[in-house]
Design a protein around this motif. Structure first.
Motif, PDB file in Angstrom:
ATOM      1  N   LEU A  37       0.833  -1.205   0.000  1.00  0.00           N
ATOM      2  CA  LEU A  37       0.000   0.000   0.000  1.00  0.00           C
ATOM      3  C   LEU A  37       0.865   1.252   0.000  1.00  0.00           C
ATOM      4  O   LEU A  37       0.509   2.262  -0.602  1.00  0.00           O
ATOM      5  N   VAL A  38       2.033   1.170   0.694  1.00  0.00           N
ATOM      6  CA  VAL A  38       2.965   2.296   0.654  1.00  0.00           C
ATOM      7  C   VAL A  38       3.399   2.537  -0.791  1.00  0.00           C
ATOM      8  O   VAL A  38       3.398   3.672  -1.283  1.00  0.00           O
ATOM      9  N   GLY A  39       3.732   1.441  -1.493  1.00  0.00           N
ATOM     10  CA  GLY A  39       4.113   1.561  -2.897  1.00  0.00           C
ATOM     11  C   GLY A  39       2.998   2.163  -3.728  1.00  0.00           C
ATOM     12  O   GLY A  39       3.220   3.030  -4.579  1.00  0.00           O
ATOM     13  N   LEU A  40       1.761   1.718  -3.434  1.00  0.00           N
ATOM     14  CA  LEU A  40       0.613   2.208  -4.194  1.00  0.00           C
ATOM     15  C   LEU A  40       0.429   3.708  -3.977  1.00  0.00           C
ATOM     16  O   LEU A  40       0.161   4.460  -4.914  1.00  0.00           O
ATOM     17  N   ASN A  41       0.608   4.126  -2.725  1.00  0.00           N
ATOM     18  CA  ASN A  41       0.424   5.539  -2.430  1.00  0.00           C
ATOM     19  C   ASN A  41       1.532   6.367  -3.086  1.00  0.00           C
ATOM     20  O   ASN A  41       1.276   7.457  -3.597  1.00  0.00           O
ATOM     21  N   LEU A  42       2.747   5.814  -3.086  1.00  0.00           N
ATOM     22  CA  LEU A  42       3.853   6.503  -3.756  1.00  0.00           C
ATOM     23  C   LEU A  42       3.534   6.658  -5.244  1.00  0.00           C
ATOM     24  O   LEU A  42       3.773   7.710  -5.844  1.00  0.00           O
ATOM     25  N   PHE A  43       2.956   5.601  -5.822  1.00  0.00           N
ATOM     26  CA  PHE A  43       2.605   5.619  -7.239  1.00  0.00           C
ATOM     27  C   PHE A  43       1.611   6.743  -7.526  1.00  0.00           C
ATOM     28  O   PHE A  43       1.759   7.504  -8.486  1.00  0.00           O
ATOM     29  N   GLN A  44       0.617   6.852  -6.648  1.00  0.00           N
ATOM     30  CA  GLN A  44      -0.375   7.917  -6.861  1.00  0.00           C
ATOM     31  C   GLN A  44       0.251   9.292  -6.672  1.00  0.00           C
ATOM     32  O   GLN A  44      -0.076  10.228  -7.401  1.00  0.00           O
ATOM     33  N   THR A  45       1.170   9.393  -5.708  1.00  0.00           N
ATOM     34  CA  THR A  45       1.814  10.682  -5.469  1.00  0.00           C
ATOM     35  C   THR A  45       2.631  11.116  -6.676  1.00  0.00           C
ATOM     36  O   THR A  45       2.702  12.300  -7.011  1.00  0.00           O
ATOM     37  N   THR A  46       3.250  10.120  -7.344  1.00  0.00           N
ATOM     38  CA  THR A  46       4.036  10.442  -8.534  1.00  0.00           C
ATOM     39  C   THR A  46       3.190  11.115  -9.593  1.00  0.00           C
ATOM     40  O   THR A  46       3.660  11.992 -10.315  1.00  0.00           O
ATOM     41  N   ILE A  47       1.916  10.662  -9.664  1.00  0.00           N
ATOM     42  CA  ILE A  47       1.040  11.246 -10.681  1.00  0.00           C
ATOM     43  C   ILE A  47       0.782  12.714 -10.369  1.00  0.00           C
ATOM     44  O   ILE A  47       0.674  13.534 -11.277  1.00  0.00           O
ATOM     45  N   TYR A  48       0.731  13.050  -9.068  1.00  0.00           N
ATOM     46  CA  TYR A  48       0.557  14.458  -8.722  1.00  0.00           C
ATOM     47  C   TYR A  48       1.707  15.275  -9.321  1.00  0.00           C
ATOM     48  O   TYR A  48       1.506  16.358  -9.859  1.00  0.00           O
ATOM     49  N   LEU A  49       2.909  14.700  -9.228  1.00  0.00           N
ATOM     50  CA  LEU A  49       4.082  15.392  -9.764  1.00  0.00           C
ATOM     51  C   LEU A  49       3.956  15.570 -11.272  1.00  0.00           C
ATOM     52  O   LEU A  49       4.280  16.638 -11.810  1.00  0.00           O
ATOM     53  N   LEU A  50       3.460  14.502 -11.939  1.00  0.00           N
ATOM     54  CA  LEU A  50       3.300  14.571 -13.398  1.00  0.00           C
ATOM     55  C   LEU A  50       2.368  15.708 -13.791  1.00  0.00           C
ATOM     56  O   LEU A  50       2.585  16.380 -14.790  1.00  0.00           O
ATOM     57  N   TYR A  51       1.323  15.923 -12.998  1.00  0.00           N
ATOM     58  CA  TYR A  51       0.376  16.990 -13.310  1.00  0.00           C
ATOM     59  C   TYR A  51       0.929  18.361 -12.954  1.00  0.00           C
ATOM     60  O   TYR A  51       0.726  19.325 -13.676  1.00  0.00           O
ATOM     61  N   LEU A  52       1.589  18.425 -11.776  1.00  0.00           N
ATOM     62  CA  LEU A  52       1.906  19.745 -11.249  1.00  0.00           C
ATOM     63  C   LEU A  52       3.096  20.389 -11.935  1.00  0.00           C
ATOM     64  O   LEU A  52       3.110  21.593 -12.142  1.00  0.00           O
ATOM     65  N   SER A  53       4.122  19.566 -12.307  1.00  0.00           N
ATOM     66  CA  SER A  53       5.324  20.212 -12.828  1.00  0.00           C
ATOM     67  C   SER A  53       5.091  20.968 -14.134  1.00  0.00           C
ATOM     68  O   SER A  53       5.639  22.054 -14.299  1.00  0.00           O
ATOM     69  N   PRO A  54       4.278  20.469 -15.086  1.00  0.00           N
ATOM     70  CA  PRO A  54       4.086  21.278 -16.298  1.00  0.00           C
ATOM     71  C   PRO A  54       3.216  22.523 -16.062  1.00  0.00           C
ATOM     72  O   PRO A  54       3.182  23.404 -16.917  1.00  0.00           O
ATOM     73  N   SER A  55       2.523  22.585 -14.917  1.00  0.00           N
ATOM     74  CA  SER A  55       1.616  23.715 -14.721  1.00  0.00           C
ATOM     75  C   SER A  55       2.368  24.970 -14.299  1.00  0.00           C
ATOM     76  O   SER A  55       1.808  26.058 -14.291  1.00  0.00           O
ATOM     77  N   LYS A  56       3.644  24.817 -13.932  1.00  0.00           N
ATOM     78  CA  LYS A  56       4.422  25.978 -13.495  1.00  0.00           C
ATOM     79  C   LYS A  56       5.062  26.651 -14.714  1.00  0.00           C
ATOM     80  O   LYS A  56       5.719  26.009 -15.519  1.00  0.00           O
ATOM     81  N   ILE A  57       4.823  27.949 -14.845  1.00  0.00           N
ATOM     82  CA  ILE A  57       5.444  28.702 -15.923  1.00  0.00           C
ATOM     83  C   ILE A  57       6.515  29.587 -15.306  1.00  0.00           C
ATOM     84  O   ILE A  57       6.278  30.184 -14.241  1.00  0.00           O
ATOM     85  N   THR A  58       7.673  29.684 -15.949  1.00  0.00           N
ATOM     86  CA  THR A  58       8.726  30.551 -15.426  1.00  0.00           C
ATOM     87  C   THR A  58       8.201  31.980 -15.346  1.00  0.00           C
ATOM     88  O   THR A  58       7.709  32.528 -16.328  1.00  0.00           O
ATOM     89  N   GLY A  59       8.300  32.575 -14.157  1.00  0.00           N
ATOM     90  CA  GLY A  59       7.804  33.931 -13.977  1.00  0.00           C
ATOM     91  C   GLY A  59       6.324  34.005 -13.766  1.00  0.00           C
ATOM     92  O   GLY A  59       5.769  35.096 -13.623  1.00  0.00           O
ATOM     93  N   GLY A  60       5.644  32.878 -13.762  1.00  0.00           N
ATOM     94  CA  GLY A  60       4.205  32.879 -13.592  1.00  0.00           C
ATOM     95  C   GLY A  60       3.823  33.192 -12.155  1.00  0.00           C
ATOM     96  O   GLY A  60       4.565  32.896 -11.229  1.00  0.00           O
ATOM     97  N   THR A  61       2.661  33.792 -12.003  1.00  0.00           N
ATOM     98  CA  THR A  61       2.241  34.161 -10.649  1.00  0.00           C
ATOM     99  C   THR A  61       0.878  33.572 -10.334  1.00  0.00           C
ATOM    100  O   THR A  61       0.311  32.827 -11.142  1.00  0.00           O
ATOM    101  N   VAL A  62       0.391  33.896  -9.146  1.00  0.00           N
ATOM    102  CA  VAL A  62      -0.890  33.339  -8.706  1.00  0.00           C
ATOM    103  C   VAL A  62      -1.986  33.749  -9.681  1.00  0.00           C
ATOM    104  O   VAL A  62      -2.040  34.902 -10.100  1.00  0.00           O
ATOM    105  N   PRO A  63      -2.860  32.819 -10.079  1.00  0.00           N
ATOM    106  CA  PRO A  63      -3.857  33.155 -11.102  1.00  0.00           C
ATOM    107  C   PRO A  63      -5.021  33.966 -10.550  1.00  0.00           C
ATOM    108  O   PRO A  63      -6.162  33.522 -10.538  1.00  0.00           O
ATOM    109  N   ILE A  64      -4.742  35.158 -10.056  1.00  0.00           N
ATOM    110  CA  ILE A  64      -5.804  36.099  -9.691  1.00  0.00           C
ATOM    111  C   ILE A  64      -5.575  37.325 -10.559  1.00  0.00           C
ATOM    112  O   ILE A  64      -4.483  37.904 -10.538  1.00  0.00           O
TER     113      ILE A  64
END
Lengths: 121, 493
Positions: A37-64
């Motif tokens: 289950l630890v492995g499974l949770n790590l696997f799911q956490t990795t997917i968070y990384l896959l989603y989050l890293s491309p969402s950051k733009i250099t110089g980008g700021t809070v979307p307000i």
């Protein structure tokens, strides 16, 4: 592109892939159900990384929207929202899994898959 | 006023009812609420169908946010067809649940079981309705998590291990689906299925799109129980309470198949030659292997529920054949098989559940002579078996006929031989059960067994008779399926 440059551009994906494969290894190779289950949770956490890293733009700021600064660059908020949902799903999955392991331990007296499938219990 | 909100009611009503049922103490009261809610489901589904027939496909914007920014629910013929399948199985099976669940689940847990069941159908209806890739993932997890619970409540302690294994494999499958959606989002910047398919046009030959499709196929293949990814299924069906097995086999795999078909033909449809065709042909060969291996494995099982589970894996292979053929007849065969197999397999599992209710065991050696003790139950079992084998004049034959026709149109006559061959094996594994049940001497354990109660026989017979009826009158099933196949193929040009 030379290898060092290529690596620097893609390093977040490299980390994601490394973590993904090692977590799958944990799930497949460990016989202890909690460790799986630890492995499974790590696997799911990795997917968070896959989603989050491309969402950051250099110089980008809070979307307000800032009306006083036209042309400001905003980071994409959607992946963060999605991953917030995915974290909730991950927590739910983990808790269902742990509850099942508790019940398995009550019924069989072991949480090692090797022992369960050898028919010793 | 309320009519315009029908699409979301289909999902929200069982969701809210699940919360109510969870706080009720009594098993009977929770069953009654479940029954009321489940019987409302087909009405909503048919109301949507009539709305669809009068005004054409329409969408519903959740919270008034316009797609692609908000989540939209789409209602078209495929959605309606799947809604009718799921709601029909649910409404027919729930009356059966009261006694069956009372005998298999402890009284304190019964309200929770019904609550899980309602959450499960919420998830299925959500997957069917939604037009948003990530929303589909959330509903997939709602239905999967509740199905783990429904499996774990089986009387046998091995049910826990089966549920745990399904949880591990199922979560990996769902995670693969999320990875695929993530890659598609990176490439297209949208999660709306229609929007994704439009924007894929520009990036279809890029590698992340191919990777996304492979992840998607493997992830949904796990839930669909495609051959090499089916390992969770036999244990889960064998140890789950019989009612859960009937519902899962009738609906859960079909809905994953639905999502797979939607992605292949509607989302990736434009990039068929670059992306989907090579991947599908790999899985096609696995499906052919799966039909043979799973059918043969079914012959060697002792537990009747396990025989049915392996036969389910083979039947999923049929659906995969139709998806691979991707012509009008083949795809019609696959989609109509969603419907026919749901009827047939649910009927078979309900029959086995009735035997389990009286006998407490469904191992083949204990079933001898059961045909004399429980004539009505076993007669329904025979009808459904005949339909599973696919004799002419049954629903199983209709789907196989369209699949065979699709194979011949593509010039792939060996597939016809495969269909006949696997039907012959189905005769063997179903025949083994029937032989023991009808020609065996009643054993000491089964000699005092009586016929199942009426509340179990009626649902069983409704499903068994409809699995014959839809072999004669195919206007609804094939009519809908061919219309769906037509629109799907138009999109993939």
């Amino acid at each position: 592109m030379y290898f060092p440059d290529w690596f620097i551009v893609h390093y977040s994906y490299m980390i994601t892939i490394f973590l993904m494969v090692s977590s799958l290894y944990i799930i497949v190779m460990r016989s202890n159900m909690i460790k799986k289950l630890v492995g499974l949770n790590l696997f799911q956490t990795t997917i968070y990384l896959l989603y989050l890293s491309p969402s950051k733009i250099t110089g980008g700021t809070v979307p307000i929207i800032m009306y006083d600064k036209p042309g400001a660059i905003y980071s994409n908020p959607l992946p963060q929202v999605l991953i917030l949902t995915a974290i909730v799903v991950g927590v739910a999955t983990l808790s269902v899994g742990l509850a099942l392991v508790v019940r398995i331990n009550e019924e069989f007296g072991t949480i090692e898959e090797d022992e369960l499938f050898d028919g010793n219990v | 006023m309320i009519v315009s909100h029908l699409p979301v009611l289909q999902v929200v009503v069982p969701l809210l009812a699940a919360l109510i049922v969870a706080v009720v103490r009594s098993g009977t009261v929770s069953w009654m609420v479940t029954f009321l809610v489940s019987s409302a489901m087909p009405f909503i589904a048919f109301a949507l169908l009539f709305q669809l027939l009068s005004s054409g496909p329409f969408t519903y914007e959740i919270g008034g946010w316009v797609a692609p920014f908000g989540i939209e629910y789409r209602v078209d013929f495929f959605t309606c067809f799947m809604l009718i399948i799921v709601s029909f199985i649910c409404v027919v099976a729930v009356p059966y649940a009261r006694l069956s669940i009372a005998s298999e689940v402890s009284p304190g847990n019964q309200p929770f079981f019904y609550s899980l069941y309602l959450l499960f159908i919420t998830g299925l209806f959500g997957i069917i309705m939604t037009g948003d890739a990530f929303n589909a993932f959330v509903f997939m997890e709602i239905s999967s998590l509740s199905s783990y619970g429904m499996i774990a409540m089986g009387r046998d302690r091995n049910a826990l291990v089966a549920a745990y294994q399904y949880l591990i494999i199922g979560t990996i499958g769902a995670s693969f689906y999320v990875i695929a959606v993530g890659l598609l989002y990176i490439m297209t910047g949208t999660l709306n299925l229609v929007d994704i398919s439009e924007r894929l046009r520009d990036v279809e030959s890029m590698r992340p799109v191919l990777a996304a499709f492979v992840f998607l196929f493997v992830g949904l293949g796990v839930k669909f129980a495609l051959f090499p990814l089916h390992l969770w299924l036999p244990n889960a069906y064998a140890y789950a309470p019989c009612f859960s097995a009937a519902i899962l086999s009738g609906t859960a795999t079909k809905v994953s198949g639905y999502l797979l078909v939607i992605f292949i033909f509607r989302v990736f449809g434009v990039s068929f030659e670059y992306v989907t065709a090579p991947v599908i042909s790999v899985f096609f060969f696995l499906a052919v292997l799966g039909i043979i291996i799973a059918s043969v494995a079914a012959v060697f099982q002792d537990n009747v529920k396990r025989v049915l589970a392996y036969s389910s894996v083979a039947q999923v292979g049929y659906m995969m054949l139709g998806i691979y053929l991707a012509n009008l007849s083949g795809l019609t065969g696959a989609i109509v098989h969603f419907f026919n197999h749901a009827l047939i397999k649910s009927a078979l599992f309900l029959a086995v559940g009735s035997v389990f209710y009286r006998l407490g065991d469904v191992h083949l050696r204990n079933l001898s002579g059961i045909g004399k003790q429980m004539p009505l139950t076993m007669a329904a079992f025979v009808l459904a078996s005949v339909s599973l084998i696919g004799l002419p004049g049954t629903a199983g034959f209709v789907s196989k006929w369209y699949l065979a026709q699709g194979a011949l149109e593509r010039g792939m006559w060996p597939l016809v031989i495969l269909l006949v061959f696997s039907s012959v094996i189905a005769v063997i594994y179903m025949g083994r059960i029937l032989e023991v049940a009808y020609f065996g001497e009643p054993s000491s354990s089964s000699v005092n067994v009586r016929e199942a109660p009426a509340s179990m026989l009626v649902p069983l017979w409704v499903l068994a008779l409809s699995s014959i009826y839809f072999g004669f009158d195919t206007r609804f099933s094939v009519g809908m399926a061919s219309k769906v196949a037509e629109t799907l193929l138009m999109g993939s040009g």
